[in-house]
Write an enzyme that holds these catalytic residues in place. Structure first.
Site, PDB file in Angstrom:
ATOM      1  CG  ASN A  55     -62.976 -54.874  19.040  1.00  0.00           C
ATOM      2  OD1 ASN A  55     -63.636 -54.956  20.072  1.00  0.00           O
ATOM      3  ND2 ASN A  55     -62.312 -55.897  18.537  1.00  0.00           N
ATOM      4  CG  HIS A  67     -63.066 -54.947  11.390  1.00  0.00           C
ATOM      5  ND1 HIS A  67     -62.274 -53.821  11.435  1.00  0.00           N
ATOM      6  CD2 HIS A  67     -62.742 -55.670  12.491  1.00  0.00           C
ATOM      7  CE1 HIS A  67     -61.493 -53.875  12.492  1.00  0.00           C
ATOM      8  NE2 HIS A  67     -61.758 -54.975  13.161  1.00  0.00           N
ATOM      9  CG  HIS A  69     -64.428 -59.229  15.083  1.00  0.00           C
ATOM     10  ND1 HIS A  69     -63.195 -59.856  15.003  1.00  0.00           N
ATOM     11  CD2 HIS A  69     -64.156 -57.904  15.231  1.00  0.00           C
ATOM     12  CE1 HIS A  69     -62.229 -58.966  15.105  1.00  0.00           C
ATOM     13  NE2 HIS A  69     -62.782 -57.760  15.247  1.00  0.00           N
ATOM     14  CG  ASP A 129     -59.617 -62.775  12.582  1.00  0.00           C
ATOM     15  OD1 ASP A 129     -60.113 -61.655  12.840  1.00  0.00           O
ATOM     16  OD2 ASP A 129     -58.432 -63.082  12.866  1.00  0.00           O
ATOM     17  CB  ILE A 130     -55.264 -63.904   9.659  1.00  0.00           C
ATOM     18  CG1 ILE A 130     -54.114 -64.629   8.984  1.00  0.00           C
ATOM     19  CG2 ILE A 130     -54.767 -63.022  10.789  1.00  0.00           C
ATOM     20  CD1 ILE A 130     -53.183 -63.714   8.208  1.00  0.00           C
ATOM     21  CD  GLN A 175     -61.319 -49.697  14.771  1.00  0.00           C
ATOM     22  OE1 GLN A 175     -61.839 -48.838  15.498  1.00  0.00           O
ATOM     23  NE2 GLN A 175     -61.448 -49.705  13.460  1.00  0.00           N
TER      24      GLN A 175
HETATM   25  P1  5GP Z   1     -59.818 -55.521  15.595  1.00  0.00           P
HETATM   26  O1  5GP Z   1     -58.958 -55.702  16.807  1.00  0.00           O
HETATM   27  O2  5GP Z   1     -59.364 -54.370  14.738  1.00  0.00           O
HETATM   28  O3  5GP Z   1     -61.281 -55.492  15.922  1.00  0.00           O
HETATM   29  O4  5GP Z   1     -59.663 -56.866  14.756  1.00  0.00           O
HETATM   30  C1  5GP Z   1     -58.792 -57.011  13.676  1.00  0.00           C
HETATM   31  C2  5GP Z   1     -58.832 -58.469  13.282  1.00  0.00           C
HETATM   32  O5  5GP Z   1     -58.218 -58.589  12.016  1.00  0.00           O
HETATM   33  C3  5GP Z   1     -58.098 -59.399  14.246  1.00  0.00           C
HETATM   34  O6  5GP Z   1     -58.998 -60.391  14.726  1.00  0.00           O
HETATM   35  C4  5GP Z   1     -56.980 -59.999  13.379  1.00  0.00           C
HETATM   36  O7  5GP Z   1     -56.728 -61.360  13.656  1.00  0.00           O
HETATM   37  C5  5GP Z   1     -57.514 -59.804  11.964  1.00  0.00           C
HETATM   38  N1  5GP Z   1     -56.505 -59.643  10.937  1.00  0.00           N
HETATM   39  C6  5GP Z   1     -55.408 -58.820  11.002  1.00  0.00           C
HETATM   40  N2  5GP Z   1     -54.709 -58.895   9.858  1.00  0.00           N
HETATM   41  C7  5GP Z   1     -55.389 -59.774   9.052  1.00  0.00           C
HETATM   42  C8  5GP Z   1     -55.144 -60.258   7.725  1.00  0.00           C
HETATM   43  O8  5GP Z   1     -54.184 -59.904   7.050  1.00  0.00           O
HETATM   44  N3  5GP Z   1     -56.047 -61.140   7.230  1.00  0.00           N
HETATM   45  C9  5GP Z   1     -57.143 -61.564   7.947  1.00  0.00           C
HETATM   46  N4  5GP Z   1     -57.969 -62.432   7.368  1.00  0.00           N
HETATM   47  N5  5GP Z   1     -57.390 -61.109   9.209  1.00  0.00           N
HETATM   48  C10 5GP Z   1     -56.521 -60.240   9.745  1.00  0.00           C
END
Ligand code: 5GP
Length: 122
Positions: A91, A104, A106, A33-34, A98
């Site tokens: 999420n 995805h 985590h 994760d970034i 989300q």
């Molecule tokens: P969500 O909130 O959709 O469950 O999580 C999305 C996740 O994607 C977040 O933890 C966010 O830090 C990660 N993320 C968003 N953009 C990027 C990206 O460009 N590269 C990577 N490696 N992770 C990302």
């Protein structure tokens, strides 16, 4: 919700954007994760156009569902997380915040993660 092929994880899957890859097979890609929220914070995404856990569970072929969840296990095992433990989280939708509309999971690990989610009244 229709799948948006311009989402960031779709672009990573197509190789248009870089990622810090930790695992790949026929069914899934995993990368760091970034903005990590634990010492280990890896995202595992299926190779297919699925908006969310709901979409994936309803619409993905059996082989992909099985292959994807085996990949999640392989990632955790290959990263050496099984003995100390890890948490998987997907999420789904607005209340879960989300952000990226490509399903995805985590994987969090590397420290005591506490119990479950924040209490409702926190
Ligand atoms: P969500 O909130 O959709 O469950 O999580 C999305 C996740 O994607 C977040 O933890 C966010 O830090 C990660 N993320 C968003 N953009 C990027 C990206 O460009 N590269 C990577 N490696 N992770 C990302």
């Amino acid at each position: 919700m229709a799948y948006d092929p311009s989402n960031i994880f779709a672009r990573i899957l197509r190789g248009e954007l870089p990622c810090n890859k930790v695992y790949e097979d026929d069914y899934a890609l995993a990368f760091h994760d970034i903005a990590p929220q634990a010492p280990v914070h890896v995202l595992v995404i299926p190779k297919g156009d699925y908006v969310s856990q709901d979409d994936f569970a309803a619409s993905a072929p059996d082989a992909l569902v099985a292959g994807f969840f085996r990949a999640v296990g392989n990632v955790a095992r290959e990263l050496g997380l099984v003995e100390s433990g890890y948490r998987c989280l997907a999420n789904t939708g607005t209340d879960a915040h989300q952000e990226v509309p490509h399903f995805h999971v985590h994987i969090f690990a590397g420290r005591d993660l506490g119990r479950m989610i924040k209490r409702f009244d926190d």
